[in-house]
Design an enzyme around this catalytic site. Structure first.
Site, PDB file in Angstrom:
ATOM      1  N   LYS A  54       0.852  -1.187   0.000  1.00  0.00           N
ATOM      2  CA  LYS A  54       0.000   0.000   0.000  1.00  0.00           C
ATOM      3  C   LYS A  54       0.888   1.237   0.000  1.00  0.00           C
ATOM      4  O   LYS A  54       1.254   1.780   1.047  1.00  0.00           O
ATOM      5  CB  LYS A  54      -0.924  -0.002   1.221  1.00  0.00           C
ATOM      6  CG  LYS A  54      -2.122   0.938   1.068  1.00  0.00           C
ATOM      7  CD  LYS A  54      -3.030   0.504  -0.079  1.00  0.00           C
ATOM      8  CE  LYS A  54      -4.202   1.433  -0.260  1.00  0.00           C
ATOM      9  NZ  LYS A  54      -5.037   1.071  -1.411  1.00  0.00           N
ATOM     10  N   SER A  59      -8.429  -0.171  -5.269  1.00  0.00           N
ATOM     11  CA  SER A  59      -8.650   0.170  -3.872  1.00  0.00           C
ATOM     12  C   SER A  59     -10.144   0.353  -3.627  1.00  0.00           C
ATOM     13  O   SER A  59     -10.919  -0.572  -3.803  1.00  0.00           O
ATOM     14  CB  SER A  59      -7.843   1.424  -3.505  1.00  0.00           C
ATOM     15  OG  SER A  59      -7.508   1.421  -2.135  1.00  0.00           O
TER      16      SER A  59
END
Length: 590
Positions: A191, A389
């Site tokens: 991430k 996402s």
């Protein structure tokens, strides 16, 4: 008193004059809009295809587009929906003899270019011609134009063919100088959206994932050009890697183009193809005008309006509230899903997602409506350039997910950023704070001090919980174990081609493939496509557009080239503390 009445009269006169001016402006806009719809396509015409503005998912309802109003001019934007429908119509339109693709910047993601490319390939089944000409070929424009029967470039033009690159802007050095610490709470090894705020270069994990997905995108690019130009893909890789194309003549030498011509020479060729005398003007119609011309879209003819497929457009960053055509507001998209779900006429839903993500809470709100819709009627997701996402979160509950091979998706992870501005405030500005509180955590999130160990643990627990919800939603939707989703999650970004192999999407295909799948699942053949959410009305759209233009114009004049950084800082402001599910700040060049 006399002076008072003078001012009152002047004010009234001013208001009347402004109203009259606005009336003429409105009349002019209506007249311009009406004239756009009166375009008559003559016999032996060429459809001129050129892209010089951003390509949104659907054409904005912008009454000021193309007008020079109050000193703020704006080019017309044509949405992907109208681009595709126009090319489809031209395929069977006897007035259109072929397509002329000309100077374009193609400011769009690779998957958007793929949609247009697919439509052009389908157009060629009509045996009509496609000719491409440009003074400058960017790689993105060339990828689309390479499907043409003939590709020409100006003898003195520019031809880009050097491969792809991806660059991240890092802010840590600037934050250190300002005395600001970015306190990061996240889940996901890959991430990387938070990396610019606490690193000064890419982490090994991020470099690994960007190398993998950029390589996949590049492979798709080379494969497409190889198929269109009938050049070995390995040869194309060498041509780009060694920068063998430096001048137009090089592009001709390596068969990337079919000729070096000036525009007048290309126009003469088009005249011959359309049986037009060389001493007469070529008959042509611009794509925006063709999209608005009467009969440009036959989708609504001879269809059963009681059988509808709802096309719901979800484009942009995800946040709470209403949003607009360029941003996903959870209230607006949720309302659209509910309306489609409760309509007896709507037999199936296609959710078109083009989003890098955003607020995890807003994403969950939309996910809930997708889940409820799935219980009563088919819902198919069609992914655009990005569906990552939060964009993947709102997609994962659908019956089926379609992506282009070059869609950027995945990035299943959660993060939050909380700045610690103590050094900036105390040491650099000489500002200190003092106060009282009724509870130990009453000032949790105060940016004037660093987080305590307990506070960081609390926030980390919240982020962990959000990640658990995310992976569970994906696991349920994809019918996989949560443990497996965790192995392909961790914030890692995948292309559509990669996502198919690991089970994050069901099929590679375009919008039309998704619509066909929705119709098949709903067991309907004759149907009408209905777009959701409803776009703003004429006057509301005009009012908002004027305000946006003035604000943007003033900011751009004041900030100049720094306007791009202003936009990034605005995005950062919205990310503070609120849990986020979004892609990193990445600039990709292709």
């Amino acid at each position: 008193m006399k002076q008072f009445f003078k001012f009152v009269l002047a004010t009234v006169v001013g208001i009347v004059i402004v109203c009259i001016i606005m009336l003429f402006v409105v009349i002019g806009i209506i007249a311009a809009a009406a004239s756009d719809g009166d375009v008559k396509v003559e016999d032996n015409s060429v459809l001129n295809v050129s892209f010089k503005t951003n390509i949104p998912e659907r054409t904005p309802n912008n009454p000021l587009a193309g007008l020079d109003f109050l000193g703020f001019s704006d080019d017309k934007q044509l949405g992907l929906n109208d681009i595709l429908s126009s090319i489809k119509k031209a395929k069977t339109d006897d007035h259109i003899k072929g397509i002329f693709i000309t100077d374009s910047y193609l400011m769009a993601g690779q998957a958007t270019a793929q949609e247009i490319r697919d439509a052009l390939i389908d157009f060629k089944k009509s045996k009509k011609f496609i000719i491409a000409y440009s003074e400058v070929y960017t790689q993105g424009f060339y990828y689309m134009a390479s499907v043409a029967d003939k590709v020409y470039i100006n003898p003195k033009g520019i031809f880009e063919f050097a491969g792809m690159s991806s660059q991240v802007t890092f802010f840590k050095g600037a934050l250190d100088k300002l005395g600001i610490e970015a306190q990061i709470i996240k889940v996901g090894t890959y991430k990387s959206a938070v990396e610019p705020f606490f690193l000064d270069k890419m982490s090994d994990a991020n470099r690994q994932q960007v190398t993998a997905y950029l390589g996949s995108l590049y492979n798709q690019f080379l494969g497409g050009v190889s198929a269109s130009r009938k050049i070995n893909k390995d040869s194309l890789y060498v041509i780009a890697d060694q920068l063998k194309v430096r001048y137009p003549a090089d592009a001709l030498k390596y068969k990337l183009v079919d000729g070096l011509k000036y525009k007048d020479e290309v126009l003469n060729e088009l005249k011959k193809l359309t049986n037009t005398d060389l001493d007469k003007n070529l008959k042509g119609v611009e794509l925006p005008a063709y999209a608005k011309s009467s009969g440009a879209d036959d989708n609504d003819k001879d269809v059963d309006s009681s059988n509808q497929i709802a096309m719901i457009y979800a484009s942009g960053e995800i946040n709470g509230g209403e949003g607009d055509d360029n941003s996903i507001g959870s209230d607006r998209i949720s309302a659209a899903l509910r309306k489609a779900r409760l309509s007896d006429k709507v037999k199936a839903v296609v959710l078109r997602v083009n989003s890098p993500g955003g607020s995890s809470l807003a994403s969950d709100v939309i996910w809930r409506e997708v889940s409820l819709t799935k219980k009563v009627k088919p819902i198919i997701v069609s992914m655009g350039a990005y569906a990552a996402s939060g964009g993947y979160y709102i997609s994962c509950a659908a019956d089926s997910i379609f992506a282009q091979p070059n869609t950027v998706t995945g990035s299943i992870g959660i993060f939050a950023i909380l700045p610690n501005m103590q050094k900036l405030l105390n040491d650099k500005l000489g500002i200190t704070f003092d106060g009282v509180k009724t509870g130990k955590y009453a000032d949790l999130g105060d940016v004037s001090r660093p987080l305590t160990a307990d506070e960081r643990a609390i926030l980390q627990d919240q982020i962990n919980n959000g990640y658990d919800d995310f992976t569970k939603a994906v696991a349920d939707g994809r019918k996989k174990s949560q443990a497996y989703i965790n192995t392909i999650g961790q914030g890692r970004v995948w292309t559509g081609e990669q996502a198919l192999k690991i089970g994050l999407v069901d099929r590679l295909g375009n919008i039309n493939d998704a619509i066909a799948s929705a119709a098949k699942k709903a067991k309907i053949k004759n149907y009408k496509l209905v777009a959701y959410p409803e776009q703003k009305g004429f006057f509301k759209s005009m009012s908002d557009d004027v305000q946006t233009r003035i604000k943007t114009n003033l900011l751009q004049k004041e900030l100049g080239t720094n306007y791009a950084y202003y936009n990034q800082l605005k995005t950062l402001q919205g990310m503070i503390r609120v849990p986020q599910a979004r892609l990193p700040f990445v600039a990709e060049h292709w």
